[in-house]
Scaffold this active site. Structure first.
Site, PDB file in Angstrom:
ATOM      1  N   GLY A   2       0.827  -1.204   0.000  1.00 32.95           N
ATOM      2  CA  GLY A   2       0.000   0.000   0.000  1.00 32.95           C
ATOM      3  C   GLY A   2       0.852   1.240   0.000  1.00 32.95           C
ATOM      4  N   GLY A   3       0.183   2.386   0.073  1.00 33.68           N
ATOM      5  CA  GLY A   3       0.894   3.655   0.046  1.00 33.68           C
ATOM      6  C   GLY A   3       1.777   3.869   1.251  1.00 33.68           C
ATOM      7  CB  VAL A  10       1.592  -6.011   5.360  1.00 34.16           C
ATOM      8  CG1 VAL A  10       1.283  -6.880   6.574  1.00 34.16           C
ATOM      9  CG2 VAL A  10       1.190  -4.570   5.626  1.00 34.16           C
ATOM     10  CE  LYS A  20       2.098   0.149   7.256  1.00 35.49           C
ATOM     11  NZ  LYS A  20       0.954   0.968   7.679  1.00 35.49           N
ATOM     12  CG  ASP A  64      -5.531   5.258   3.397  1.00 35.84           C
ATOM     13  OD1 ASP A  64      -6.392   5.590   2.552  1.00 35.84           O
ATOM     14  OD2 ASP A  64      -4.572   4.537   3.122  1.00 35.84           O
TER      15      ASP A  64
END
Length: 704
Positions: A387-388, A392, A406, A506
């Site tokens: 993701g941004g 992970v 992560k 988010d």
């Protein structure tokens, strides 16, 4: 001696000329106009490596362009740097032209738009522009506002012109531009908004550009290229298709897909051609010492053997000493480096704050070796998602506990204390619908966060997969309603009940995990912000995901808890419709799901957009009430949205006490709690008719 020097110079020149000329396959054109076309690119059948490297040469203009992208004129190709310079279109919108398109999708696949060599520029005195990859992660944008020509600044800092970076790893990018105030008071001297991606250093702003950027002007853009879509390790297994020829080496580029080749040290030329990498040949002329050697041989014979043995033993001892010293210094350097990272990442501050916590609540500090062993040295097979905010990985600790590790992204050094405070607070949160933070590793360059592992994937995977695809089962209405209620209660807890309020920033279906009982777990706090108790909003750099991003936050950069409410409203609409928030494959009116959903309610077409699998006499009334709640959550104005606490109460009131087949003896919701839907203070469509209606969020993909 003079002849010797001349000979060496001639040989060197010959080698350099050979290397310079051997850039294309034999019998293939090496130019199109003024542009050199080196292999693996090529013009004509059999002259290129594969279809992605095919170059077409326009016979009339004598200009090359990418065969798969006929609108991308090629300006330059570099084998050494792995870069391709092409011309790219700009997007514009003018107040007096209703036929212009205010967005454009630039497709350069499989080549990657360089995030380090390019920038996005917006020009205009009433302009807002944004650029994003096709997946709409890490959207970036800027404003350009000015009241008259004397107010225009010669540099791109927001007066007449602004610029911003673009995200990494995109083969396709979307550029959007729009007016902020409908060109009020600027239409005479700045009637248009322009936006384009351009190579850094290749555009200088002038106030005359406010009027003279029309007529489809194009700008140079740098693309990074590689061979195929695999790593060097995989490519080298297939010798027949391996692109790197003799005297060359393979490497994996940072900002492009596939692999690239480079001539080995001491060689130069084209590493993709057979015999393309040539070494520099130095011809030396030495005196003939043969006679002298024979004369002295009888005296030196015995000493040669003794000298050879002595030198060999000395070299062996020296190598052992150097190796031992190297490993000692390397180990000491690694320890110093870990100590440096631990200090820079706020390790001592973390230990100080963590020492006063209850042992059951205290976050654990893991070592880098612990997490490397747990994740098989962060092997790509262990990746759970990207993701941004980071990657992970799935990991297994020595006690067989399965965790999610992560690799977070952290900004500058001033964010360290805020990062530690966030870790401390999240480690103390004990909410059943928020992923538990177990600890972190601070001795690496990028801090690593360790979370509990949630087994059943993301809500996005479940609601956007076909029945039976990847083993997913379509979620029935009762469970969707319970998931929405659990997420709302988690956000309400973060906004109202946590010791320091937290704004997630988010919220989206991809950040909502489901366990084996389909219990919701809110995750990914990499973009979250802590709100001091004496403040209700923060001014931050805009960050989020297209489709979920609060338009009021996008324009003002003022982050409030109502930004989470908007994002949650989009998730509610996803649960109701089983449609993605943004999709260019849908027709124009339906591309932005939130706007289309609100319009459908106003036009009394709600049941036409709701997932047909949900519609029955038992569910209809609840579906309508949840739809009205979602409509209020996605109001353009933040003050018209409800608080998450009120949203959670309303959803809890809608839940039933029926047991669901997927659950075991757990009450779905408490039936006694009754939720009442208050009347909206302002019609959402009326709100969209104000100046914010032309927001990039609602106008993306929409022609004027």
């Amino acid at each position: 001696m003079a002849n010797y020097r001349v000979l060496v110079v001639l040989v060197l020149i010959s080698v350099l000329l050979d290397a310079a000329l051997a850039q294309t396959k034999p019998g293939c054109p090496n130019h199109c106009g003024d542009v050199t076309i080196p292999y693996p690119f090529g013009v004509g059948e059999g002259c290129y490596l594969d279809q992605s490297f095919q170059i077409s040469c326009n016979s009339s203009s004598n200009k090359p362009y990418l065969h798969q992208h006929t609108n991308a004129t090629v300006l330059d190709i570099s084998v050494e740097s792995g870069e391709l310079r092409v011309l790219s279109q700009m997007v514009s919108e003018c107040y007096d032209d209703s036929y212009q398109t205010n967005w454009i999708l630039l497709n350069f696949s499989p080549f990657t738009v360089s995030s380090t060599r390019n920038k996005m520029v917006a020009v205009g005195c009433d302009t807002v522009a944004a650029v994003s990859g096709l997946e709409f992660y890490n959207v970036t944008g800027c404003f350009s506002l000015c009241s008259n020509l004397s107010d225009v600044n010669s540099s791109c800092i927001g007066k007449g012109c602004c610029e911003t970076t673009i995200s990494q790893g995109n083969t396709e990018i979307a550029i959007v531009t729009n007016s902020y105030q409908n060109y009020t008071n600027v239409s005479t001297f700045s009637p248009c908004s322009y936006a384009f991606v351009v190579e850094q250093g290749n555009y200088t702003f002038s106030f005359t550009d406010l009027l003279n950027l029309k007529n489809g002007k194009e700008f140079p853009v740098i693309l990074d290229w590689g061979v195929g879509n695999i790593t060097c390790e995989k490519a080298q297994r297939n010798k027949e298709k391996y692109a790197c020829k003799e005297n060359s080496e393979c490497f994996d580029p940072d900002n492009a897909y596939g692999y690239r080749c480079i001539c080995s040290v001491g060689y130069q030329g084209n590493p993709y051609l057979p015999h393309g990498c040539q070494g520099t040949r130095i011809i030396s002329e030495k005196p003939n010492l043969y006679c002298n050697y024979i004369a002295y041989r009888q005296y030196l014979f015995i000493f040669n053997d003794i000298l050879f043995v002595g030198v060999s033993i000395g070299i062996l001892i020296l190598l052992l000493a150097v190796s031992w010293l190297y490993f000692v210094l390397r180990k000491r350097r690694l320890l110093h480096l870990k100590e440096k990272y631990f200090q820079e990442n706020g390790g001592y501050l973390f230990m100080q704050k963590n020492s006063g916590q209850n042992s059951t609540k205290a976050a654990k500090i893991y070592t880098e070796n612990d997490l490397k062993k747990a994740t098989d040295n962060f092997h790509e097979s262990q990746i759970l998602g990207k993701g941004g905010q980071g990657i992970v990985y799935k990991g297994t600790l020595p006690d067989n506990q399965i965790v999610a590790v992560k690799k977070s992204k952290i900004g500058d050094d001033t964010q360290v204390e805020g990062f530690i405070n966030e870790v401390m607070i999240l480690s103390q949160i004990n909410h059943r619908n928020i992923v538990k933070l177990l600890g972190c590793c601070l001795e690496t360059q990028v801090p690593l966060l360790v979370y509990e592992f949630v087994t059943n994937g993301t809500l996005f995977d479940h609601i956007h997969s076909d029945n039976g695809t990847n083993g997913r089962i379509l979620i029935p209405w009762e469970t969707r309603l319970r998931i929405a209620t659990e997420v709302a209660e988690a956000l309400s807890y973060m906004h109202s009940a946590a010791s320091t309020p937290i704004i997630h920033r988010d919220i989206k279906s991809a950040n909502i995990l489901l366990d084996k009982n389909y219990t919701a777990k809110v995750s990914d706090f990499g973009a979250s912000k802590l709100i001091p108790l004496d403040k209700s909003e923060l001014t931050t750099l805009v960050q989020g995901t297209f489709g979920y991003l609060d338009p009021e936050y996008f324009y003002s950069s003022q982050l409030t808890e109502k930004s989470d409410v908007y994002s949650f409203g989009v998730v509610l609409i996803e649960l109701l419709t089983r449609k993605k928030p943004i999709s260019f494959t849908r027709i124009e009116e339906e591309r932005n799901l939130a706007m289309y959903f609100v319009t459908s309610i106003q036009e009394n077409r709600l049941l036409q957009v709701v997932d047909y699998l949900l519609i029955n006499e038992k569910n209809n009334e609840d579906i309508k009430r949840v739809a009205m709640l979602a409509k209020r959550c996605v109001s353009v104005r933040g003050d018209e949205r409800p608080k998450m606490k009120d949203v959670a109460i309303e959803l809890r009131g809608l839940c039933s006490t029926e047991n669901h087949p997927w659950e075991k003896n757990d009450l779905l919701c408490e039936q006694e709690t009754q939720g009442l839907l208050p009347n909206s203070s302002k019609n959402a469509i009326d709100a969209m008719n104000d100046s914010i209606v032309k927001s990039v969020i609602f106008e993306i993909g929409r022609g004027r």
